[in-house]
Write a protein that holds these residues in place. Structure first.
Motif, PDB file in Angstrom:
ATOM      1  N   TYR A 153       0.850  -1.183   0.000  1.00  0.00           N
ATOM      2  CA  TYR A 153       0.000   0.000   0.000  1.00  0.00           C
ATOM      3  C   TYR A 153       0.892   1.242   0.000  1.00  0.00           C
ATOM      4  O   TYR A 153       1.911   1.291   0.710  1.00  0.00           O
ATOM      5  CB  TYR A 153      -0.906   0.021   1.231  1.00  0.00           C
ATOM      6  CG  TYR A 153      -1.862  -1.157   1.297  1.00  0.00           C
ATOM      7  CD1 TYR A 153      -3.155  -1.050   0.811  1.00  0.00           C
ATOM      8  CD2 TYR A 153      -1.457  -2.374   1.849  1.00  0.00           C
ATOM      9  CE1 TYR A 153      -4.035  -2.129   0.865  1.00  0.00           C
ATOM     10  CE2 TYR A 153      -2.327  -3.453   1.903  1.00  0.00           C
ATOM     11  CZ  TYR A 153      -3.615  -3.317   1.416  1.00  0.00           C
ATOM     12  OH  TYR A 153      -4.478  -4.396   1.469  1.00  0.00           O
ATOM     13  N   PHE A 154       0.502   2.248  -0.789  1.00  0.00           N
ATOM     14  CA  PHE A 154       1.260   3.496  -0.827  1.00  0.00           C
ATOM     15  C   PHE A 154       0.316   4.640  -1.163  1.00  0.00           C
ATOM     16  O   PHE A 154      -0.753   4.440  -1.752  1.00  0.00           O
ATOM     17  CB  PHE A 154       2.393   3.421  -1.857  1.00  0.00           C
ATOM     18  CG  PHE A 154       1.947   3.145  -3.268  1.00  0.00           C
ATOM     19  CD1 PHE A 154       1.747   4.183  -4.167  1.00  0.00           C
ATOM     20  CD2 PHE A 154       1.729   1.842  -3.716  1.00  0.00           C
ATOM     21  CE1 PHE A 154       1.333   3.939  -5.471  1.00  0.00           C
ATOM     22  CE2 PHE A 154       1.327   1.588  -5.010  1.00  0.00           C
ATOM     23  CZ  PHE A 154       1.119   2.642  -5.899  1.00  0.00           C
ATOM     24  N   ASN A 155       0.710   5.855  -0.752  1.00  0.00           N
ATOM     25  CA  ASN A 155      -0.106   7.047  -0.973  1.00  0.00           C
ATOM     26  C   ASN A 155       0.404   7.800  -2.202  1.00  0.00           C
ATOM     27  O   ASN A 155       1.529   8.299  -2.209  1.00  0.00           O
ATOM     28  CB  ASN A 155      -0.076   7.954   0.259  1.00  0.00           C
ATOM     29  CG  ASN A 155      -0.725   7.304   1.462  1.00  0.00           C
ATOM     30  OD1 ASN A 155      -1.725   6.603   1.335  1.00  0.00           O
ATOM     31  ND2 ASN A 155      -0.157   7.522   2.647  1.00  0.00           N
ATOM     32  N   ASP A 156      -0.436   7.890  -3.217  1.00  0.00           N
ATOM     33  CA  ASP A 156      -0.050   8.561  -4.455  1.00  0.00           C
ATOM     34  C   ASP A 156      -0.130  10.081  -4.286  1.00  0.00           C
ATOM     35  O   ASP A 156      -1.118  10.593  -3.749  1.00  0.00           O
ATOM     36  CB  ASP A 156      -0.982   8.110  -5.587  1.00  0.00           C
ATOM     37  CG  ASP A 156      -0.645   8.779  -6.897  1.00  0.00           C
ATOM     38  OD1 ASP A 156       0.355   8.393  -7.500  1.00  0.00           O
ATOM     39  OD2 ASP A 156      -1.406   9.698  -7.299  1.00  0.00           O
ATOM     40  N   PRO A 157       0.906  10.829  -4.746  1.00  0.00           N
ATOM     41  CA  PRO A 157       0.867  12.296  -4.645  1.00  0.00           C
ATOM     42  C   PRO A 157      -0.267  12.877  -5.487  1.00  0.00           C
ATOM     43  O   PRO A 157      -0.532  12.411  -6.591  1.00  0.00           O
ATOM     44  CB  PRO A 157       2.237  12.719  -5.191  1.00  0.00           C
ATOM     45  CG  PRO A 157       3.101  11.515  -5.058  1.00  0.00           C
ATOM     46  CD  PRO A 157       2.192  10.344  -5.269  1.00  0.00           C
ATOM     47  N   ILE A 158      -0.894  13.925  -4.976  1.00  0.00           N
ATOM     48  CA  ILE A 158      -2.065  14.468  -5.657  1.00  0.00           C
ATOM     49  C   ILE A 158      -1.702  15.506  -6.710  1.00  0.00           C
ATOM     50  O   ILE A 158      -2.463  15.748  -7.652  1.00  0.00           O
ATOM     51  CB  ILE A 158      -3.036  15.102  -4.629  1.00  0.00           C
ATOM     52  CG1 ILE A 158      -4.386  15.388  -5.288  1.00  0.00           C
ATOM     53  CG2 ILE A 158      -2.429  16.364  -4.008  1.00  0.00           C
ATOM     54  CD1 ILE A 158      -5.470  15.814  -4.314  1.00  0.00           C
ATOM     55  N   ALA A 159      -0.555  16.144  -6.600  1.00  0.00           N
ATOM     56  CA  ALA A 159      -0.252  17.297  -7.451  1.00  0.00           C
ATOM     57  C   ALA A 159       0.432  16.920  -8.760  1.00  0.00           C
ATOM     58  O   ALA A 159       0.867  17.797  -9.498  1.00  0.00           O
ATOM     59  CB  ALA A 159       0.627  18.285  -6.683  1.00  0.00           C
ATOM     60  N   GLU A 160       0.533  15.648  -9.064  1.00  0.00           N
ATOM     61  CA  GLU A 160       1.271  15.244 -10.258  1.00  0.00           C
ATOM     62  C   GLU A 160       0.762  13.912 -10.787  1.00  0.00           C
ATOM     63  O   GLU A 160       0.076  13.168 -10.086  1.00  0.00           O
ATOM     64  CB  GLU A 160       2.765  15.131  -9.927  1.00  0.00           C
ATOM     65  CG  GLU A 160       3.035  14.127  -8.822  1.00  0.00           C
ATOM     66  CD  GLU A 160       4.395  14.307  -8.169  1.00  0.00           C
ATOM     67  OE1 GLU A 160       5.103  13.291  -8.013  1.00  0.00           O
ATOM     68  OE2 GLU A 160       4.738  15.450  -7.813  1.00  0.00           O
ATOM     69  N   THR A 161       1.112  13.624 -12.034  1.00  0.00           N
ATOM     70  CA  THR A 161       0.818  12.330 -12.638  1.00  0.00           C
ATOM     71  C   THR A 161       2.004  11.412 -12.392  1.00  0.00           C
ATOM     72  O   THR A 161       3.146  11.807 -12.623  1.00  0.00           O
ATOM     73  CB  THR A 161       0.564  12.469 -14.144  1.00  0.00           C
ATOM     74  OG1 THR A 161      -0.527  13.367 -14.353  1.00  0.00           O
ATOM     75  CG2 THR A 161       0.243  11.123 -14.762  1.00  0.00           C
TER      76      THR A 161
END
Length: 281
Positions: A153-161
């Motif tokens: 499980y990991f948290n994807d950054p919101i400000a980029e693709t």
């Protein structure tokens, strides 16, 4: 068994035995091409200064000889912003190494390989990767609710693709399982990916059991490398069945600027990577 039946059985047996001929396939042989394995991976928590690039020559499919190492070539990587050049030293075994590379996230670099008078150029950007937040085992995450699987499980950054490469490899296996991921529909959310094995007598694969150890590598990759991986992994997993991916010529990013028709195999990639291992309970 009557005499006639015995005779017929003998004729049939001899007929099938006589059909066991060895067929030699006369396949066309292409000229050897340069193979560039330039994976500059920076593991979080390390300096990332020690890097290796491998050069070899392609070989015919049925050639049983070992890999043909390429020596005597010039290999260097340049920081595209400040012009810093990192020279990779020939180790006379196909490996070219440096202990002075400086990895900078989101920085573009250029690879130059000069081999037999031809110059090969590739461009790539060093992409960051987020940390793995959790690793769990379960019976519910995979396709078989009776087989153990491991999930990260990991948290994807919101400000980029973002684009990712994930490798799972059980200790003792020859090859890892590869997965390409992107955040097209999950941007900014928690993402996960699982690995499951099945009992398969043909491949000698067995389901996970308590005590099995899986090594996990999680990479941040560029979009162009993701596109390359997506085709490569699709062909690796097609299995040759009627509904598998249609084979296509897969070209890397190492272009021959001296002779464009004489392309190289392989890829120049720059990634940040996090690694962990999981022991099944």
């Amino acid at each position: 068994m009557t005499t006639l039946a015995k005779y017929i059985f003998l004729v049939i047996t001899l007929t099938f035995m006589s059909c066991e001929d060895v067929i030699d396939l006369d396949l066309p042989a292409a000229a050897p091409r340069l193979v560039i394995e330039a994976s500059l991976d920076w593991e979080k928590g390390t300096l990332g200064n020690e890097q290796t690039i491998k050069l070899s020559l392609s070989k015919p499919y049925f050639d049983a000889d070992g890999i043909t190492a390429v020596i005597g070539s010039s290999v260097k990587v340049t920081n595209d912003t400040d012009g810093t050049v990192f020279v990779f030293i020939d180790q006379n075994n196909g490996l070219y190494t440096t202990d002075s590379f400086i990895p900078i996230l989101n920085q573009s670099y250029t690879l130059e390989v000069i081999h037999n008078g031809d110059t090969y150029i590739a461009h790539e950007t060093l992409m960051p990767v987020v940390d793995i937040q959790d690793v769990r085992q379960s019976l519910e995450g995979g396709d078989d609710d009776e087989a153990l699987d491991v999930t990260i499980y990991f948290n994807d950054p919101i400000a980029e693709t973002n684009f990712y490469l994930l490798k799972f490899k059980e200790q003792g296996d020859l090859f890892p399982a590869l997965f390409d991921l992107k955040d097209e529909f999950t941007n900014g959310n928690q993402m996960s990916a699982y690995f499951e094995k099945f009992n398969d007598e043909e491949s000698d694969e067995e389901e996970f059991v308590s005590g099995d150890v899986v090594d996990i590598q999680f990479y941040g990759v560029s979009q162009q490398y993701y596109n390359y991986l997506h085709i490569l992994i699709g062909q690796l997993n097609s299995g040759g069945g009627p509904f598998g991916s249609t084979p296509v010529g897969l070209k890397g990013n190492c272009l021959n600027t001296s002779n464009p028709s004489k392309t190289a195999f392989g890829y120049f990639r720059l990634t940040q990577v996090v690694q962990t291992s999981y022991i099944f309970q």
